[in-house]
Design an enzyme around this catalytic site. Structure first.
Site, PDB file in Angstrom:
ATOM      1  N   HIS A   1     -11.576   3.793  -5.959  1.00  0.00           N
ATOM      2  CA  HIS A   1     -11.727   4.772  -7.035  1.00  0.00           C
ATOM      3  C   HIS A   1     -13.088   4.624  -7.698  1.00  0.00           C
ATOM      4  CE1 HIS A   1      -7.625   6.158  -6.908  1.00  0.00           C
ATOM      5  NE2 HIS A   1      -7.204   4.920  -6.880  1.00  0.00           N
TER       6      HIS A   1
ATOM      7  N   ASN B   1      -0.050   6.095   6.007  1.00  0.00           N
ATOM      8  CA  ASN B   1       0.726   5.153   6.835  1.00  0.00           C
ATOM      9  C   ASN B   1       2.187   5.590   6.820  1.00  0.00           C
ATOM     10  OD1 ASN B   1       0.251   3.918   3.879  1.00  0.00           O
ATOM     11  ND2 ASN B   1       2.323   3.395   4.553  1.00  0.00           N
TER      12      ASN B   1
ATOM     13  N   ALA C   1      -2.633   9.161  -1.915  1.00  0.00           N
ATOM     14  CA  ALA C   1      -2.343   8.506  -0.639  1.00  0.00           C
ATOM     15  C   ALA C   1      -0.885   8.078  -0.715  1.00  0.00           C
ATOM     16  CB  ALA C   1      -3.242   7.293  -0.471  1.00  0.00           C
TER      17      ALA C   1
ATOM     18  N   MET D   1       2.748   5.551  -5.333  1.00  0.00           N
ATOM     19  CA  MET D   1       2.755   4.853  -6.630  1.00  0.00           C
ATOM     20  C   MET D   1       2.016   5.611  -7.728  1.00  0.00           C
ATOM     21  SD  MET D   1       1.808   1.062  -5.198  1.00  0.00           S
ATOM     22  CE  MET D   1       2.392   0.496  -3.596  1.00  0.00           C
ATOM     23  N   SER D   2       1.918   6.933  -7.601  1.00  0.00           N
ATOM     24  CA  SER D   2       1.157   7.689  -8.615  1.00  0.00           C
ATOM     25  C   SER D   2       1.733   9.090  -8.784  1.00  0.00           C
ATOM     26  CB  SER D   2      -0.303   7.793  -8.162  1.00  0.00           C
ATOM     27  OG  SER D   2      -0.406   8.608  -7.014  1.00  0.00           O
TER      28      SER D   2
ATOM     29  N   HIS E   1      -4.163  -2.372   2.216  1.00  0.00           N
ATOM     30  CA  HIS E   1      -4.839  -1.354   1.415  1.00  0.00           C
ATOM     31  C   HIS E   1      -6.095  -0.816   2.116  1.00  0.00           C
ATOM     32  CE1 HIS E   1      -5.666   0.994  -2.109  1.00  0.00           C
ATOM     33  NE2 HIS E   1      -6.783   0.361  -2.380  1.00  0.00           N
TER      34      HIS E   1
ATOM     35  N   TYR F   1       1.303   0.898 -12.581  1.00  0.00           N
ATOM     36  CA  TYR F   1       1.395  -0.488 -12.107  1.00  0.00           C
ATOM     37  C   TYR F   1       0.254  -1.370 -12.619  1.00  0.00           C
ATOM     38  CZ  TYR F   1      -1.882   0.907  -8.344  1.00  0.00           C
ATOM     39  OH  TYR F   1      -2.950   1.388  -7.637  1.00  0.00           O
ATOM     40  N   GLU F   2      -0.804  -0.737 -13.148  1.00  0.00           N
ATOM     41  CA  GLU F   2      -1.910  -1.523 -13.702  1.00  0.00           C
ATOM     42  C   GLU F   2      -1.592  -2.019 -15.104  1.00  0.00           C
ATOM     43  OE1 GLU F   2      -5.637   0.753 -11.493  1.00  0.00           O
ATOM     44  OE2 GLU F   2      -4.647   1.711 -13.178  1.00  0.00           O
TER      45      GLU F   2
ATOM     46  N   HIS G   1      -3.081   3.998 -13.199  1.00  0.00           N
ATOM     47  CA  HIS G   1      -1.756   3.829 -12.602  1.00  0.00           C
ATOM     48  C   HIS G   1      -0.842   3.048 -13.552  1.00  0.00           C
ATOM     49  CE1 HIS G   1      -4.357   4.407  -9.026  1.00  0.00           C
ATOM     50  NE2 HIS G   1      -3.298   5.036  -8.530  1.00  0.00           N
TER      51      HIS G   1
ATOM     52  N   SER H   1      -6.704   7.394  -3.978  1.00  0.00           N
ATOM     53  CA  SER H   1      -7.361   6.290  -3.262  1.00  0.00           C
ATOM     54  C   SER H   1      -8.075   6.728  -1.995  1.00  0.00           C
ATOM     55  CB  SER H   1      -6.323   5.240  -2.847  1.00  0.00           C
ATOM     56  OG  SER H   1      -5.662   4.757  -3.966  1.00  0.00           O
TER      57      SER H   1
HETATM   58  N1  HPA Z   1       3.957   3.047  -0.260  1.00  0.00           N
HETATM   59  C1  HPA Z   1       3.561   3.287  -1.526  1.00  0.00           C
HETATM   60  N2  HPA Z   1       2.369   3.748  -1.834  1.00  0.00           N
HETATM   61  C2  HPA Z   1       1.511   4.005  -0.821  1.00  0.00           C
HETATM   62  C3  HPA Z   1       1.854   3.785   0.514  1.00  0.00           C
HETATM   63  C4  HPA Z   1       3.153   3.285   0.808  1.00  0.00           C
HETATM   64  O1  HPA Z   1       3.539   3.057   1.976  1.00  0.00           O
HETATM   65  N3  HPA Z   1       0.779   4.139   1.265  1.00  0.00           N
HETATM   66  C5  HPA Z   1      -0.182   4.570   0.397  1.00  0.00           C
HETATM   67  N4  HPA Z   1       0.260   4.483  -0.871  1.00  0.00           N
END
Ligand code: HPA
Length: 274
Positions: free
Chosen positions: A62, A236, A114, A212-213, A248, A86-87, A84, A30
């Protein structure tokens, strides 16, 4: 058509499109961008058997295309955007392109993502080279009958990340004065950002990062004996560790900011590799 046949056919399709042997592949997460010299593009929608074409799981940030070109004299294929879990994609669909990379005859795969940092020695903007992972998701791409043409049934995970690639990343980071941390990535299903209690639990388990990837692709790469290394970009601090709420847009902005260092690191590393 079997999964295996689709992989081999897609590998041939992409090799025929580019017409030149590709040395290394890079998956961009991302918000992360990378330009190449003499760039050539192939949109995922133009790849007949690309699993993502079945449904639209588009995530902002993306570009959903392959780009080909040269960095430091090496031919490189960049995967801008990934599928992903989650998609709603199956683990096998998420892992599909990793096997394609292997069957294209590519020597190694760099994955970027990320992520949120749980370890407070890390800060926003940092890059972490993964040393290990914890899957917090009760599914993976190897579930089901094993196809021996892809890899063996039981996969060793003592060193999931290729030592040669990691070593060269560390040398390049030192040379370029880029701090490259080492850490364990926790793979969370999402798509919601974790709760405070979940982050505390993952911290106790030994996760330095959460995202998440990536882990499905790393598992597939190990299955297929494809050398893989991962650069996780801290966009973050994880839930409860940072005071503000997640969004996001902030992830994308920070990832864009990290892209400059990431590019320096990858360019210098590719120069060193065989
Ligand atoms: N958690 C999960 N996935 C992420 C995060 C997070 O804090 N930041 C960027 N992708």
């Amino acid at each position: 058509m079997t999964y295996y046949n689709n992989i081999v056919e897609t590998a041939d399709f992409i090799n025929n499109f580019y017409g030149e042997k590709i040395d290394y592949a890079v998956v961009l997460g991302s918000g992360i961008t990378l330009e190449l010299e003499d760039q050539k593009e192939l949109h995922y929608s133009e790849i007949p058997l690309f699993p993502g074409n079945k449904k639209d799981g588009h995530v902002k940030g993306h570009a959903n295309k392959l780009t080909f070109g040269r960095i430091s004299g090496k031919t490189v294929m960049i995967l801008n955007g990934r599928l992903h879990y989650y998609e709603g994609h199956s683990m096998k669909d998420v892992a599909f392109m990793t096997y394609v990379v292997k069957f294209m005859g590519i020597k190694g795969l760099f994955i970027t993502n990320a992520c949120g940092a749980i370890n407070t020695n890390f800060s926003e903007g940092d890059i972490v080279c993964l040393d290990d992972f914890i899957s917090l998701v009760s599914d993976n791409p190897l579930i089901g009958p094993n196809d021996d043409r892809l890899g063996q049934r039981f996969v060793d995970m003592t060193t999931p990340f290729n030592e040669y690639l990691v070593e060269n990343l560390n040398t390049s980071a030192k040379e370029k004065n880029i701090t490259l941390h080492k850490g364990t990535y926790g793979f969370f299903m999402g798509p919601y950002f974790e709760t405070r209690a979940e982050i505390q639990a993952f911290k106790t388990m030994g996760c330095d990062l959460v995202g998440m990837s990536t882990v499905p692709e790393v598992i597939a790469a190990n299955h297929a004996s494809l050398p893989v290394a991962v650069l996780s970009c801290v966009t973050n601090m994880a839930t409860g560790i940072q005071e503000r709420k997640h969004d996001h847009e902030h992830v994308l902005e920070t990832a864009k900011f990290i892209s400059a260092n990431l590019k320096t690191l990858l360019t210098s590393t590719l120069e060193k590799l065989k």
